[in-house]
Design a protein around this motif. Structure first.
Motif, PDB file in Angstrom:
ATOM      1  N   VAL A 120       0.672  -1.134  -0.039  1.00 23.55           N
ATOM      2  CA  VAL A 120       0.153  -0.367   0.370  1.00 23.55           C
ATOM      3  C   VAL A 120       1.097   1.137  -0.093  1.00 23.55           C
ATOM      4  CG1 VAL A 120      -1.827   1.147   1.133  1.00 23.55           C
ATOM      5  CG2 VAL A 120      -2.344  -1.384   1.452  1.00 23.55           C
ATOM      6  N   ALA A 121       1.967   0.898   0.919  1.00 30.08           N
ATOM      7  CA  ALA A 121       2.718   2.778   1.036  1.00 30.08           C
ATOM      8  C   ALA A 121       3.485   2.691  -0.387  1.00 30.08           C
ATOM      9  CB  ALA A 121       3.794   2.231   1.830  1.00 30.08           C
ATOM     10  N   ILE A 122       3.908   1.729  -1.365  1.00 29.04           N
ATOM     11  CA  ILE A 122       4.761   1.889  -1.929  1.00 29.04           C
ATOM     12  C   ILE A 122       4.829   2.132  -3.593  1.00 29.04           C
ATOM     13  CG2 ILE A 122       6.790   0.789  -3.676  1.00 29.04           C
ATOM     14  CD1 ILE A 122       6.072  -1.592  -0.918  1.00 29.04           C
ATOM     15  N   LYS A 123       4.731   2.889  -4.468  1.00 27.86           N
ATOM     16  CA  LYS A 123       4.558   3.800  -5.451  1.00 27.86           C
ATOM     17  C   LYS A 123       5.406   3.527  -6.593  1.00 27.86           C
ATOM     18  CE  LYS A 123       3.130   7.527  -4.459  1.00 27.86           C
ATOM     19  NZ  LYS A 123       4.317   7.589  -2.529  1.00 27.86           N
ATOM     20  N   VAL A 144      11.902   2.233  -7.297  1.00 26.75           N
ATOM     21  CA  VAL A 144      10.720   1.519  -7.830  1.00 26.75           C
ATOM     22  C   VAL A 144      10.034   2.033  -9.190  1.00 26.75           C
ATOM     23  CG1 VAL A 144       7.920   0.584  -7.313  1.00 26.75           C
ATOM     24  CG2 VAL A 144       9.969   0.947  -5.211  1.00 26.75           C
ATOM     25  N   ARG A 145      10.266   0.543  -9.857  1.00 27.74           N
ATOM     26  CA  ARG A 145       9.308   0.677 -11.289  1.00 27.74           C
ATOM     27  C   ARG A 145       8.571  -0.695 -11.414  1.00 27.74           C
ATOM     28  NH1 ARG A 145      11.634   5.011 -12.360  1.00 27.74           N
ATOM     29  NH2 ARG A 145      14.380   4.533 -12.693  1.00 27.74           N
ATOM     30  N   TYR A 146       8.009  -1.061 -10.404  1.00 22.92           N
ATOM     31  CA  TYR A 146       7.187  -2.259 -10.866  1.00 22.92           C
ATOM     32  C   TYR A 146       6.005  -2.364  -9.083  1.00 22.92           C
ATOM     33  CZ  TYR A 146       3.679  -5.895 -12.578  1.00 22.92           C
ATOM     34  OH  TYR A 146       2.870  -6.672 -12.010  1.00 22.92           O
ATOM     35  N   VAL A 147       4.632  -2.044  -9.474  1.00 21.77           N
ATOM     36  CA  VAL A 147       4.279  -3.026  -8.351  1.00 21.77           C
ATOM     37  C   VAL A 147       2.783  -3.837  -8.675  1.00 21.77           C
ATOM     38  CG1 VAL A 147       3.072  -2.682  -5.617  1.00 21.77           C
ATOM     39  CG2 VAL A 147       4.968  -0.915  -6.935  1.00 21.77           C
ATOM     40  N   LEU A 156       2.405 -10.417  -4.385  1.00 13.50           N
ATOM     41  CA  LEU A 156       2.406  -9.218  -4.828  1.00 13.50           C
ATOM     42  C   LEU A 156       4.076  -9.185  -4.947  1.00 13.50           C
ATOM     43  CD1 LEU A 156       0.229  -6.980  -2.890  1.00 13.50           C
ATOM     44  CD2 LEU A 156      -0.038  -7.383  -5.337  1.00 13.50           C
ATOM     45  N   TRP A 157       4.645  -8.875  -6.116  1.00 15.61           N
ATOM     46  CA  TRP A 157       5.812  -8.212  -6.114  1.00 15.61           C
ATOM     47  C   TRP A 157       6.255  -7.161  -6.595  1.00 15.61           C
ATOM     48  CZ3 TRP A 157      10.103 -12.154  -5.384  1.00 15.61           C
ATOM     49  CH2 TRP A 157       9.346 -13.370  -5.469  1.00 15.61           C
ATOM     50  N   VAL A 158       7.692  -7.040  -6.162  1.00 16.66           N
ATOM     51  CA  VAL A 158       8.028  -5.564  -6.468  1.00 16.66           C
ATOM     52  C   VAL A 158       8.917  -5.370  -7.241  1.00 16.66           C
ATOM     53  CG1 VAL A 158       8.779  -2.850  -5.136  1.00 16.66           C
ATOM     54  CG2 VAL A 158       7.099  -4.442  -4.041  1.00 16.66           C
ATOM     55  N   GLY A 159       9.180  -4.286  -8.293  1.00 22.37           N
ATOM     56  CA  GLY A 159      10.244  -4.706  -9.348  1.00 22.37           C
ATOM     57  C   GLY A 159      10.959  -3.235  -9.079  1.00 22.37           C
ATOM     58  N   VAL A 160      12.458  -3.371  -9.073  1.00 24.94           N
ATOM     59  CA  VAL A 160      13.269  -2.331  -8.759  1.00 24.94           C
ATOM     60  C   VAL A 160      14.314  -2.059  -9.440  1.00 24.94           C
ATOM     61  CG1 VAL A 160      14.615  -1.601  -6.601  1.00 24.94           C
ATOM     62  CG2 VAL A 160      12.628  -2.332  -6.374  1.00 24.94           C
ATOM     63  N   GLN A 161      14.475  -0.332  -9.666  1.00 20.73           N
ATOM     64  CA  GLN A 161      15.999  -0.917 -10.627  1.00 20.73           C
ATOM     65  C   GLN A 161      17.041  -0.491  -9.788  1.00 20.73           C
ATOM     66  OE1 GLN A 161      15.236   1.923 -14.031  1.00 20.73           O
ATOM     67  NE2 GLN A 161      18.053   2.031 -13.707  1.00 20.73           N
TER      68      GLN A 161
END
Length: 210
Positions: A120-123, A144-147, A156-161
């Protein structure tokens, strides 16, 4: 006789031929009492052992289609009491363990709630710090590049560069592109491993004395 354990061919049916690379040199059957040294043999030459047994079925030991198999219908297998399936059923293991299955489903649901609350807190576009193994020395900074959900695994996954080439991909996983970044800069992590905030980009050499 010493060739029989290697070739499986009885000495009485062995026909020996000497080859230099792929060129036939001579037959070695002329004198059964001759020693190996009596032939014009050199290092790395080849002795080919042919089987002259007329009753031998060629390929009988390596062609599985010639082997008679025991086959049991699925329904008959289900009825037997001396099988692995019967053992699992008696001891409520694997798919017969309803309690374990329910517990596993409950644990997965609880873990997914943790991911959802953290996401929720990640954009997209947020600066972040990723906790690799729970150690300060292993935290990596990036953007952050993807949520969201992915095709490679549930939840759920978070894509990070990352700021440095410490990742595993360029935003493409198993043929599906979730975001775009330079090769080895992209990575996917669970939302609970990501902390967003004011994390300026750091240089690999920022801790070195100048």
């Amino acid at each position: 006789i010493k060739l029989e354990p290697i070739t499986g061919i009885s000495p009485s049916f062995q026909l020996l031929e000497l080859y230099h690379e792929n060129t036939f040199v001579t037959s070695m059957e002329a004198n059964q009492d001759a020693m190996l040294g009596s032939f014009p043999i050199e290092d790395f030459w080849t002795i080919k052992v042919n089987d002259s047994n007329p009753n031998r079925v060629r390929g009988q030991f390596n062609d599985v289609t010639l082997v008679e198999k025991f086959e049991l219908a699925d329904d008959d297998y289900e009825k037997r009491s001396d099988t692995v399936l019967a053992f699992k059923r008696r001891n409520q293991l694997g798919r017969f363990n309803d309690a374990a299955s329910d517990a596993s489903n409950a644990a997965e649901a609880a873990q997914n709630r943790v991911y959802e609350e953290a996401a929720v807190a990640i954009k997209i576009g947020d600066r972040c710090e990723v906790d690799i193994v729970g150690s300060e020395s292993m935290k990596r900074r990036g953007t952050v590049r993807y949520v969201g959900l992915t095709e490679f695994q549930s939840g759920l996954w978070v894509g990070v560069q990352y700021d440095e080439p410490l990742g595993k991909n360029d935003g493409n996983v198993q043929g599906v592109r979730y975001f775009t970044c330079p090769a080895k800069f992209g990575s996917f992590v669970r939302p609970d491993k990501v902390t967003v905030g004011d994390f300026p980009e750091e240089s690999l050499f920022s801790d070195e004395d100048m």
